[in-house]
Design a protein around this motif. Structure first.
Motif, short mmCIF file in Angstrom:
data_model
loop_
_atom_site.label_atom_id
_atom_site.label_comp_id
_atom_site.label_asym_id
_atom_site.label_seq_id
_atom_site.Cartn_x
_atom_site.Cartn_y
_atom_site.Cartn_z
N ASP A 38 0.71 -1.11 0.04
CA ASP A 38 -0.16 0.14 -0.12
C ASP A 38 1.06 1.27 -0.01
O ASP A 38 1.60 1.44 1.01
CB ASP A 38 -0.85 0.02 1.29
CG ASP A 38 -1.82 0.98 1.06
OD1 ASP A 38 -1.89 1.93 0.23
OD2 ASP A 38 -2.73 1.19 2.15
N ILE A 39 0.82 2.08 -0.99
CA ILE A 39 1.70 3.16 -1.38
C ILE A 39 0.91 4.59 -0.75
O ILE A 39 1.71 5.47 -0.96
CB ILE A 39 2.02 3.23 -2.67
CG1 ILE A 39 1.10 3.74 -3.51
CG2 ILE A 39 2.69 1.87 -3.23
CD1 ILE A 39 1.12 3.96 -5.01
N THR A 40 -0.07 4.70 -0.50
CA THR A 40 -0.77 5.90 -0.03
C THR A 40 -1.09 6.01 1.39
O THR A 40 -2.14 5.45 1.93
CB THR A 40 -2.24 5.97 -1.10
OG1 THR A 40 -2.89 4.75 -0.78
CG2 THR A 40 -1.88 6.20 -2.24
N PRO A 41 -0.44 6.76 2.22
CA PRO A 41 -0.60 6.98 3.54
C PRO A 41 -2.09 7.72 3.72
O PRO A 41 -2.74 8.28 2.70
CB PRO A 41 -0.03 7.96 4.03
CG PRO A 41 1.41 7.64 3.09
CD PRO A 41 0.82 7.57 1.76
N GLN A 42 -2.69 7.61 4.98
CA GLN A 42 -3.80 8.71 5.30
C GLN A 42 -3.35 10.13 5.39
O GLN A 42 -2.25 10.64 5.60
CB GLN A 42 -4.30 8.13 6.37
CG GLN A 42 -5.26 9.03 6.98
CD GLN A 42 -6.07 8.64 8.34
OE1 GLN A 42 -5.74 7.63 8.78
NE2 GLN A 42 -6.52 9.58 9.20
N PHE A 62 9.55 7.88 -1.99
CA PHE A 62 8.11 8.74 -1.30
C PHE A 62 8.07 10.03 -2.02
O PHE A 62 8.93 10.63 -2.54
CB PHE A 62 8.22 8.70 0.29
CG PHE A 62 9.47 9.69 0.57
CD1 PHE A 62 9.68 11.05 0.56
CD2 PHE A 62 10.60 8.93 1.15
CE1 PHE A 62 10.74 11.72 1.02
CE2 PHE A 62 11.82 9.80 1.49
CZ PHE A 62 11.90 11.14 1.58
N ALA A 63 6.79 10.75 -1.85
CA ALA A 63 6.75 12.03 -2.63
C ALA A 63 5.51 12.68 -1.71
O ALA A 63 4.51 12.18 -1.47
CB ALA A 63 6.12 11.79 -3.99
N VAL A 76 13.13 9.21 -4.85
CA VAL A 76 12.73 8.16 -6.04
C VAL A 76 14.00 7.26 -5.88
O VAL A 76 15.29 7.73 -6.19
CB VAL A 76 12.54 8.72 -7.39
CG1 VAL A 76 12.33 7.79 -8.40
CG2 VAL A 76 11.26 9.80 -7.29
N SER A 77 13.79 5.91 -5.55
CA SER A 77 14.56 5.01 -5.65
C SER A 77 14.37 3.90 -6.77
O SER A 77 13.23 3.40 -6.54
CB SER A 77 14.98 4.34 -4.41
OG SER A 77 15.68 3.19 -4.49
N THR A 78 15.19 3.79 -7.56
CA THR A 78 14.92 2.52 -8.64
C THR A 78 16.17 1.80 -8.96
O THR A 78 17.21 1.94 -8.25
CB THR A 78 14.64 3.53 -10.29
OG1 THR A 78 15.96 3.86 -10.79
CG2 THR A 78 13.82 4.47 -9.98
N PRO A 79 16.07 0.84 -9.83
CA PRO A 79 17.26 -0.22 -9.79
C PRO A 79 18.37 0.48 -10.45
O PRO A 79 19.57 -0.18 -10.61
CB PRO A 79 16.79 -1.25 -10.61
CG PRO A 79 15.24 -1.43 -10.42
CD PRO A 79 14.90 0.19 -10.24
N ASN A 128 4.65 6.78 -11.40
CA ASN A 128 4.85 5.92 -10.44
C ASN A 128 4.36 6.64 -9.18
O ASN A 128 4.49 5.98 -8.10
CB ASN A 128 6.19 5.28 -10.57
CG ASN A 128 6.41 4.13 -11.60
OD1 ASN A 128 5.89 3.03 -11.37
ND2 ASN A 128 6.93 4.52 -12.76
N LEU A 129 4.60 7.84 -9.18
CA LEU A 129 4.28 8.69 -8.04
C LEU A 129 2.86 9.00 -8.04
O LEU A 129 2.38 9.74 -7.21
CB LEU A 129 5.14 9.91 -8.06
CG LEU A 129 6.39 9.82 -7.81
CD1 LEU A 129 7.20 11.18 -7.80
CD2 LEU A 129 6.85 8.93 -6.74
#
Length: 381
Positions: free
Chosen positions: A75-79, A123-124, A160-163, A318-319
């Motif tokens: 789950d990527i979406t905080p309250q 995160f953003a 942003v963290s990617t490979p 992706n954000l």
């Protein structure tokens, strides 16, 4: 049809029972990064009026790498919460002033760590503050015109963290000005009002720090950054709001909003992708709502409303891996003397989305939703 006097006097507030949530707690999937959509209801209050709205939104958005369901984003979406404050004051019988503080745009995205997902740990957080000061002048024949200035301030914190790389941005703006202008036609005897409003672009100048490293997974605090500045323009929009009594103590209301998100992009100086866009949209957005409100007695009113925003198709960022929504909201309002309290709950079915992960890989985000709660307290003096 003639509307009874009690209904006519209170029709300006009854819609808030159904739209308290819609006005104060939009969902981040609506209109790009739009968060609270400005509504004109407060411009039509009478006398001296103050209202405070609070909203809390709990989204659930998860995705999987296409063809590899075992590698999920989590789950990527905080309250998140939003607060809106409004003030209205009559100056003369024809002229009135309104002041509204809200948060026009925003984003909260946080990919859990340890999932194996390519964006794990990213995160953003985008926050904003807006001050709108408007005047409304009543002309003959139930017509009124209104307009004012909007001051918008934005700040953002992104990792942003990617490979392939890790990137960090922290930037904010001073208050920058835009404007709003509109006109309305009313028929008080049938509780009817049509209001058409144009909101201008707002040009923002962001400054802060940004940088990247080609060492994947570098913690945010260790990503090398340097001073940066770049421009961004919040898009123009047009809002049509309508309401009308359809029977004694029953009101139909709705709205259509067009937002010029086509071509919008956040393009920092050092984001290491071919386009350089951290966020971008390539379609305008149309958002619709329709509802009905019913006054039960002198103190209580209830309402229900539907919301819809069409899917744009194509790939989402992706954000912000969502695409359109359908929602239903239920509201109730209690009025006693010069005090009114309105609350509501809204369930949002978030549209499915696909994202690109690089190297030809894609991800599917589907069966996502959100629940929002809103509360508004208003005082007439």
């Amino acid at each position: 049809m003639t509307v009874p006097g009690l209904w006519r006097d209170k029709m300006k507030k009854i819609t808030l029972a159904g739209t308290a949530l819609l006005a104060s707690t939009a969902i981040a999937t609506a209109g790009g990064i739009e968060r609270t959509g400005f509504t004109t209801g407060i411009l039509f209050e009478e006398g001296t009026y103050v209202e405070l709205s609070y909203g809390s939104v709990s989204p659930s958005v998860t995705g999987n790498i296409t063809g590899i369901p075992a590698v999920a984003s989590g789950d990527i979406t905080p309250q998140y919460n939003v607060v809106t404050l409004g003030y209205h004051q009559d100056i003369t019988d024809q002229l009135s002033f309104s002041l509204v503080l809200d948060q026009p745009v925003g984003a909260d995205v946080a990919y859990p760590t340890g999932t194996g997902y390519p964006f794990a740990g990213s995160f953003a957080e985008l926050t904003s503050q807006q001050i709108t000061a408007a005047l409304r002048y009543e002309l003959p024949n139930n017509v009124s015109v209104y307009g004012g200035l909007r001051g918008v301030q934005v700040d953002g914190d992104v990792y942003v963290s990617t490979p392939l790389f890790a990137y960090r941005l922290n930037a904010d703006t001073d208050y920058e000005l835009g404007y709003m202008i509109g006109a309305a036609y009313e028929r008080p005897d049938i509780a009817m009002r049509f209001a058409l409003t144009y909101f201008s672009e707002v040009d923002l100048g962001l400054s802060g720090t940004e940088g990247f490293t080609l060492v994947p997974g570098t913690p945010p605090a260790l990503v090398p950054t340097a001073a940066t500045s770049f421009n961004n323009t919040l898009p123009q929009s047009i809002l049509l709001e309508a309401q009308s009594g359809i029977a004694a103590d029953t009101l139909l209301f709705g709205s259509i909003r067009w937002t010029n998100w086509d071509g919008y992009a956040i393009t920092p100086n050092a984001y290491p992708t071919p386009s350089g866009n951290l966020v971008d949209y390539d379609e305008d957005v149309w958002t619709y709502s329709l509802g009905v409100a019913r006054r039960l007695n002198e103190n209580w009113a209830v309402s229900a409303s539907l919301g819809y925003e069409a899917e744009q198709d194509g790939f989402s960022g992706n954000l912000g891996p969502t695409d359109g929504y359908t929602s239903i909201a239920l509201g109730a309002e209690y009025t006693q003397g010069n005090i009114s309290i309105a609350g509501g709950v809204r369930y949002i079915m978030i549209g499915d989305a696909n994202t690109q992960l690089g190297g030809g890989a894609t991800s599917d985000f589907y069966d996502n939703d959100a629940v929002a709660f809103g509360l508004r307290i208003g005082f007439n003096f």
